[in-house]
Design a protein around this motif. Sequence first.
Motif, short mmCIF file in Angstrom:
data_model
loop_
_atom_site.label_atom_id
_atom_site.label_comp_id
_atom_site.label_asym_id
_atom_site.label_seq_id
_atom_site.Cartn_x
_atom_site.Cartn_y
_atom_site.Cartn_z
N ILE A 272 -3.43 1.44 30.97
CA ILE A 272 -1.99 1.41 31.20
C ILE A 272 -1.31 1.23 29.85
O ILE A 272 -1.51 0.20 29.19
N ILE A 273 -0.53 2.21 29.43
CA ILE A 273 0.01 2.23 28.06
C ILE A 273 1.52 2.36 28.08
O ILE A 273 2.09 3.21 28.77
N ASP A 274 2.17 1.52 27.30
CA ASP A 274 3.62 1.61 27.12
C ASP A 274 3.91 2.66 26.05
O ASP A 274 3.72 2.42 24.85
N ARG A 275 4.35 3.82 26.49
CA ARG A 275 4.70 4.91 25.57
C ARG A 275 6.18 4.91 25.22
O ARG A 275 6.75 5.95 24.86
N THR A 276 6.84 3.77 25.34
CA THR A 276 8.25 3.53 25.02
C THR A 276 9.19 4.13 26.08
O THR A 276 9.96 3.41 26.71
N ASN A 277 9.13 5.43 26.28
CA ASN A 277 10.02 6.05 27.26
C ASN A 277 9.45 6.02 28.66
O ASN A 277 10.16 6.26 29.64
N GLN A 278 8.15 5.72 28.79
CA GLN A 278 7.50 5.71 30.08
C GLN A 278 6.17 4.97 29.97
O GLN A 278 5.58 4.90 28.89
N ILE A 279 5.71 4.43 31.09
CA ILE A 279 4.38 3.83 31.14
C ILE A 279 3.41 4.88 31.66
O ILE A 279 3.62 5.47 32.73
N LYS A 280 2.37 5.15 30.89
CA LYS A 280 1.36 6.15 31.26
C LYS A 280 0.12 5.44 31.79
O LYS A 280 -0.31 4.42 31.24
N LEU A 281 -0.46 6.00 32.83
CA LEU A 281 -1.68 5.45 33.41
C LEU A 281 -2.78 6.50 33.44
O LEU A 281 -2.53 7.66 33.79
N SER A 282 -3.99 6.09 33.08
CA SER A 282 -5.19 6.91 33.25
C SER A 282 -6.17 6.10 34.07
O SER A 282 -6.52 4.98 33.69
N LEU A 283 -6.59 6.65 35.20
CA LEU A 283 -7.50 5.96 36.09
C LEU A 283 -8.83 6.71 36.17
O LEU A 283 -8.84 7.95 36.18
#
Length: 336
Positions: A272-283
């Motif tokens: 779970i990564i804070d990409r500033t404009n959105q939180i991206k998730l890889s599962l």
Amino acid sequence: MLTITTLKEILAEPKTIVITTHYKPDGDALGSSLAMLLWLKARGHQVQLIVPSDYPSFLHWMPHQEEALIYTDHQAQADQLIKQADLIFCLDFNGLGRTHDMQGILRESQAIKVMLDHHLVPEDFDDFRLWDTDAAATALLVYDFIVNLMDDRASITPEIASCIYTGIMTDTGSFRFQSTTAAVHLTVADLILLGAKNAEIHDLVYNSSSENRLRFLGFCLLNRLQVLPQFNTAYFAITKEDLLRFNITTGDTEGLVNYALSISGIRLAALIIDRTNQIKLSLRSTGTFPVNEVCATYFNGGGHRNAAGGHDDLPLAQVVDKFKSILPSYQEQLTL
């Protein structure tokens, strides 16, 4: 839908063609696109590869990747090329939304759209579709398209073979995922016969990390890995400050989620990564646990059963809490 016979007739004469793929292309997306670029050019077509964004530096060695036009850097030029195209090859994505800023101009285009993809539930935007969710990689479908549908194995050069091999290798986790069937190995064997240098390609992709990336991985393993043994789940939550501290660039977080999945007994892993404009998730998951269902239901995403992605507009801490809150409803599946 066009038949393969009709598509063959269309491609029998020189055409103006655009190839594109999904935002933040990975090895399968770029490998498939470059293989198709080289094959179509050899048949006399005028072809331009347009990628929606930049891609990892560990793919910069790939044959003719410098010909890719990055949409975010050259939007006006790319839009004009799309408007002029007779055909658009859409590789490794099943919905125009996955091209982000390109989706509008792609929807407006009257060009024939050819889709090669292996993701679930394709959007109905294409005119010809080679689609197989059982395919381990879109690059396998590119091989099938050239060799079987177009009956043109003789045209596969070592460069094309290398691009296809890279796509298969990266999307199968170096041939270790469940999707790596005997048929996959037979295709890979043929690509090696056709000139793909397997050991060299593996080295270029997996042994090209920067010092910053290695230090970032160590930092994450020590400080950001969380394990929830009651749910057989592990996750990383990466802040935007973490990314800035280690000067993280596109591709540097690739594979991090698999470290969480490698823990004995873990069935579900998340990055779970804070990409500033959105939180991206890889599962990622093992066995039959459906991470694509989790991403589609809770995180505006989708993908494959054991590998999926999504995003959320909430702050990082709230997204982490949201992820943890859904685990009780999957406890039975996760602790079988």
